[in-house]
Design a protein around this motif. Structure first.
Motif, PDB file in Angstrom:
ATOM      1  N   GLY A   9       0.770  -1.302   0.046  1.00 22.96           N
ATOM      2  CA  GLY A   9      -0.125   0.001  -0.028  1.00 22.96           C
ATOM      3  C   GLY A   9       0.771   1.242  -0.107  1.00 22.96           C
ATOM      4  O   GLY A   9       0.200   2.218  -0.012  1.00 22.96           O
ATOM      5  N   LYS A  10       2.284   1.101   0.128  1.00 21.97           N
ATOM      6  CA  LYS A  10       2.859   2.264   0.083  1.00 21.97           C
ATOM      7  C   LYS A  10       3.573   2.766  -1.046  1.00 21.97           C
ATOM      8  O   LYS A  10       3.589   1.973  -2.173  1.00 21.97           O
ATOM      9  CB  LYS A  10       4.249   2.247   1.005  1.00 21.97           C
ATOM     10  N   LYS A  11       3.895   3.825  -1.684  1.00 21.64           N
ATOM     11  CA  LYS A  11       4.248   4.291  -2.915  1.00 21.64           C
ATOM     12  C   LYS A  11       5.698   5.196  -2.814  1.00 21.64           C
ATOM     13  O   LYS A  11       5.887   5.975  -1.957  1.00 21.64           O
ATOM     14  CB  LYS A  11       3.361   5.243  -3.407  1.00 21.64           C
ATOM     15  N   TYR A  12       6.313   4.564  -3.634  1.00 22.14           N
ATOM     16  CA  TYR A  12       8.013   5.338  -3.568  1.00 22.14           C
ATOM     17  C   TYR A  12       8.525   5.666  -4.969  1.00 22.14           C
ATOM     18  O   TYR A  12       8.532   5.060  -5.889  1.00 22.14           O
ATOM     19  CB  TYR A  12       8.948   4.287  -3.003  1.00 22.14           C
ATOM     20  N   ALA A  80      -1.614  11.875  -9.638  1.00 22.66           N
ATOM     21  CA  ALA A  80      -2.856  12.220 -10.291  1.00 22.66           C
ATOM     22  C   ALA A  80      -3.678  10.875 -10.029  1.00 22.66           C
ATOM     23  O   ALA A  80      -4.783  10.867 -10.378  1.00 22.66           O
ATOM     24  CB  ALA A  80      -2.438  12.241 -11.959  1.00 22.66           C
ATOM     25  N   ASP A  81      -2.920   9.543  -9.862  1.00 21.64           N
ATOM     26  CA  ASP A  81      -3.962   8.597  -9.543  1.00 21.64           C
ATOM     27  C   ASP A  81      -4.649   8.689  -8.142  1.00 21.64           C
ATOM     28  O   ASP A  81      -5.440   7.750  -7.718  1.00 21.64           O
ATOM     29  CB  ASP A  81      -3.136   7.248  -9.674  1.00 21.64           C
ATOM     30  N   GLY A  82      -4.402   9.633  -7.368  1.00 18.54           N
ATOM     31  CA  GLY A  82      -4.966   9.804  -6.046  1.00 18.54           C
ATOM     32  C   GLY A  82      -4.260   9.243  -5.011  1.00 18.54           C
ATOM     33  O   GLY A  82      -4.491   9.370  -3.792  1.00 18.54           O
ATOM     34  N   LYS A  83      -3.022   8.491  -5.174  1.00 17.82           N
ATOM     35  CA  LYS A  83      -2.012   8.094  -4.179  1.00 17.82           C
ATOM     36  C   LYS A  83      -1.068   8.812  -3.898  1.00 17.82           C
ATOM     37  O   LYS A  83      -0.141   9.182  -4.773  1.00 17.82           O
ATOM     38  CB  LYS A  83      -1.807   6.594  -4.715  1.00 17.82           C
ATOM     39  N   LYS A  84      -1.012   9.324  -2.580  1.00 22.92           N
ATOM     40  CA  LYS A  84       0.118  10.095  -2.393  1.00 22.92           C
ATOM     41  C   LYS A  84       1.552   9.153  -2.368  1.00 22.92           C
ATOM     42  O   LYS A  84       1.587   8.098  -2.274  1.00 22.92           O
ATOM     43  CB  LYS A  84       0.077  11.130  -1.200  1.00 22.92           C
ATOM     44  N   LEU A  85       2.754  10.031  -2.180  1.00 21.35           N
ATOM     45  CA  LEU A  85       4.037   9.223  -1.907  1.00 21.35           C
ATOM     46  C   LEU A  85       4.318   8.979  -0.456  1.00 21.35           C
ATOM     47  O   LEU A  85       4.142   9.664   0.501  1.00 21.35           O
ATOM     48  CB  LEU A  85       5.173   9.990  -2.590  1.00 21.35           C
ATOM     49  N   ASP A  86       5.052   7.841  -0.229  1.00 28.53           N
ATOM     50  CA  ASP A  86       5.238   7.510   1.014  1.00 28.53           C
ATOM     51  C   ASP A  86       6.922   7.581   1.310  1.00 28.53           C
ATOM     52  O   ASP A  86       7.308   7.649   2.396  1.00 28.53           O
ATOM     53  CB  ASP A  86       5.094   6.195   1.442  1.00 28.53           C
ATOM     54  N   GLY A  87       7.758   7.912   0.145  1.00 27.11           N
ATOM     55  CA  GLY A  87       8.981   8.122   0.176  1.00 27.11           C
ATOM     56  C   GLY A  87       9.798   8.454  -0.944  1.00 27.11           C
ATOM     57  O   GLY A  87       9.112   8.267  -2.134  1.00 27.11           O
ATOM     58  N   ILE A  88      10.933   8.607  -0.870  1.00 27.50           N
ATOM     59  CA  ILE A  88      11.638   8.854  -2.073  1.00 27.50           C
ATOM     60  C   ILE A  88      13.294   7.913  -1.965  1.00 27.50           C
ATOM     61  O   ILE A  88      13.720   7.957  -0.730  1.00 27.50           O
ATOM     62  CB  ILE A  88      12.151  10.353  -2.647  1.00 27.50           C
ATOM     63  N   VAL A 133       2.445  11.245   2.568  1.00 32.78           N
ATOM     64  CA  VAL A 133       1.861  10.950   3.712  1.00 32.78           C
ATOM     65  C   VAL A 133       2.793  10.623   4.661  1.00 32.78           C
ATOM     66  O   VAL A 133       3.395   9.550   4.702  1.00 32.78           O
ATOM     67  CB  VAL A 133       1.100   9.695   3.227  1.00 32.78           C
ATOM     68  N   ASN A 134       3.337  11.490   5.422  1.00 35.30           N
ATOM     69  CA  ASN A 134       4.511  11.309   6.236  1.00 35.30           C
ATOM     70  C   ASN A 134       5.735  10.713   5.420  1.00 35.30           C
ATOM     71  O   ASN A 134       6.030  11.340   4.604  1.00 35.30           O
ATOM     72  CB  ASN A 134       4.094  10.271   7.482  1.00 35.30           C
ATOM     73  N   GLY A 135       6.407   9.855   6.035  1.00 37.02           N
ATOM     74  CA  GLY A 135       7.330   9.122   4.989  1.00 37.02           C
ATOM     75  C   GLY A 135       8.865   9.134   5.330  1.00 37.02           C
ATOM     76  O   GLY A 135       9.334   9.769   6.291  1.00 37.02           O
ATOM     77  N   SER A 136       9.526   8.604   4.390  1.00 36.21           N
ATOM     78  CA  SER A 136      10.920   8.725   4.596  1.00 36.21           C
ATOM     79  C   SER A 136      11.642   8.818   3.115  1.00 36.21           C
ATOM     80  O   SER A 136      11.411   8.427   2.238  1.00 36.21           O
ATOM     81  CB  SER A 136      11.415   7.099   5.288  1.00 36.21           C
ATOM     82  N   ILE A 137      12.938   9.443   3.235  1.00 34.29           N
ATOM     83  CA  ILE A 137      13.810   9.926   2.023  1.00 34.29           C
ATOM     84  C   ILE A 137      15.047   9.231   2.269  1.00 34.29           C
ATOM     85  O   ILE A 137      15.651   9.444   3.587  1.00 34.29           O
ATOM     86  CB  ILE A 137      13.586  11.191   1.821  1.00 34.29           C
ATOM     87  N   VAL A 138      15.491   8.320   1.210  1.00 33.61           N
ATOM     88  CA  VAL A 138      16.967   7.918   1.511  1.00 33.61           C
ATOM     89  C   VAL A 138      17.747   8.153   0.240  1.00 33.61           C
ATOM     90  O   VAL A 138      17.363   7.990  -0.722  1.00 33.61           O
ATOM     91  CB  VAL A 138      16.896   6.296   1.736  1.00 33.61           C
ATOM     92  N   ALA A 139      18.920   8.780   0.524  1.00 32.29           N
ATOM     93  CA  ALA A 139      19.754   8.918  -0.632  1.00 32.29           C
ATOM     94  C   ALA A 139      21.125   8.202  -0.624  1.00 32.29           C
ATOM     95  O   ALA A 139      21.386   7.673   0.536  1.00 32.29           O
ATOM     96  CB  ALA A 139      20.228  10.577  -0.563  1.00 32.29           C
ATOM     97  N   VAL A 140      21.612   7.959  -1.826  1.00 38.30           N
ATOM     98  CA  VAL A 140      22.848   7.199  -1.959  1.00 38.30           C
ATOM     99  C   VAL A 140      24.300   8.080  -2.022  1.00 38.30           C
ATOM    100  O   VAL A 140      24.296   8.891  -2.659  1.00 38.30           O
ATOM    101  CB  VAL A 140      22.989   6.523  -2.986  1.00 38.30           C
ATOM    102  N   ILE A 178       8.707  13.462   8.503  1.00 40.53           N
ATOM    103  CA  ILE A 178       9.406  12.892   7.377  1.00 40.53           C
ATOM    104  C   ILE A 178      10.782  12.609   7.855  1.00 40.53           C
ATOM    105  O   ILE A 178      11.388  13.589   8.453  1.00 40.53           O
ATOM    106  CB  ILE A 178       9.291  13.925   6.185  1.00 40.53           C
ATOM    107  N   ARG A 179      11.337  11.599   7.664  1.00 39.38           N
ATOM    108  CA  ARG A 179      12.747  11.279   7.997  1.00 39.38           C
ATOM    109  C   ARG A 179      13.268  11.326   6.868  1.00 39.38           C
ATOM    110  O   ARG A 179      13.177  11.056   5.520  1.00 39.38           O
ATOM    111  CB  ARG A 179      13.043   9.881   8.525  1.00 39.38           C
ATOM    112  N   ILE A 180      14.910  11.598   6.821  1.00 39.91           N
ATOM    113  CA  ILE A 180      15.657  11.830   5.778  1.00 39.91           C
ATOM    114  C   ILE A 180      17.085  11.257   6.045  1.00 39.91           C
ATOM    115  O   ILE A 180      17.635  11.560   7.040  1.00 39.91           O
ATOM    116  CB  ILE A 180      15.803  13.062   5.053  1.00 39.91           C
ATOM    117  N   ASN A 181      17.683  10.324   5.427  1.00 40.03           N
ATOM    118  CA  ASN A 181      19.037   9.614   5.767  1.00 40.03           C
ATOM    119  C   ASN A 181      19.506   9.306   4.520  1.00 40.03           C
ATOM    120  O   ASN A 181      19.079   9.207   3.472  1.00 40.03           O
ATOM    121  CB  ASN A 181      18.703   8.249   6.597  1.00 40.03           C
ATOM    122  N   CYS A 182      20.987   8.762   4.683  1.00 40.64           N
ATOM    123  CA  CYS A 182      21.762   8.326   3.360  1.00 40.64           C
ATOM    124  C   CYS A 182      22.563   6.930   3.912  1.00 40.64           C
ATOM    125  O   CYS A 182      22.714   6.813   5.101  1.00 40.64           O
ATOM    126  CB  CYS A 182      22.465   9.414   3.014  1.00 40.64           C
TER     127      CYS A 182
END
Length: 251
Positions: A9-12, A80-88, A133-140, A178-182
């Protein structure tokens, strides 16, 4: 007990999903039930990744992140599909191994645009309620932040800047849940490593690998670390760099 690695159910968004760590991360997320937005410059390679993934709700977006200043229209299409993102997950990157005497402004700008500015732009948009929707971001990032080699000036600078940007953005994003780490890999079996290897002498590459006590890391191992940082298993972590460097101890 709830499985923290269930992404049903999550979208990234996963950038650099056409190969290497990005491809492995997209595949692992799909295995765990996530919907994935695949980004890269190569449509053919993105479709290859797509063919390896579970599920049929994924999106393919062909884009050169080094050449896009404003990603608003892309983010609008994604939700556009109505589903927000949970992370990147930002895996896209470029590594130029060049002596200072051969660096050009074009090379430096291309490196910073892709490795750093595109992450900041995506984070800018993701922080808006319209897209997340809240969420988490991770970078390399890269171990070169701590242990650079010769001729890595602009690459190391871009990754060091990324690490610092993540620390500062973490303080702003916490109020938005929102959390963000690498993650900080060393030599990993990706096309980027092969390019870097081709630009090094055989002796330099051998000596470099001698310092990585667990040997070359597989992309799947980095993907597993990324899923940890996306998941609730790491809910107490933000603004941090996770070493995934195969024991690159500089011995």
């Amino acid at each position: 007990m709830k499985n923290p690695y269930d992404f049903t159910g999550k979208k990234y968004i996963v950038t650099g999903a056409s190969s290497g760590m990005g491809r492995s991360t997209a595949i692992r997320l799909a295995e765990q039930g996530a919907q994935v937005v695949l980004m890269s410059r190569s449509k053919d390679k993105l479709n290859e990744t797509l063919s390896m993934m579970n599920g049929d709700r994924h999106q393919v977006i062909v884009v050169d992140l080094a050449d896009v200043e404003d990603m608003t229209s892309i983010f609008n299409d994604i939700v556009a599909d109505g589903k927000k993102l949970d992370g990147i997950v930002h895996c896209a990157g470029i590594s130029k191994v060049l002596p200072v005497s051969m660096l050009s402004r074009k090379v430096m700008e291309e490196t910073m645009n892709l490795n750093l500015y595109s992450l900041i732009e995506m984070t800018r948009l993701f922080s808006k309620k319209k897209y997340h929707v809240n969420g988490s971001i991770v970078a390399v990032s890269s171990i070169v932040v701590d242990m650079p080699s010769k001729c890595q000036t602009i690459y190391a600078a871009s990754k060091a800047a990324l690490n610092v940007a993540i620390k500062t953005m973490a303080m702003e994003l916490a109020d938005k849940n929102i959390r963000i780490n690498c993650v900080m890999p060393a030599s990993t079996a990706t096309p980027m490593m092969e390019l870097a290897k081709a630009e090094m002498s055989e002796d330099l590459f051998r000596r470099k690998m001698e310092t990585q006590v667990l040997g070359v890391t597989e992309p799947e191992d980095i993907a597993n670390a990324i899923l940890f940082l996306l998941s609730d298993a790491s809910k107490s972590m933000t603004g941090r760099a996770l070493y995934t460097d195969g024991g690159y101890l500089g011995i």
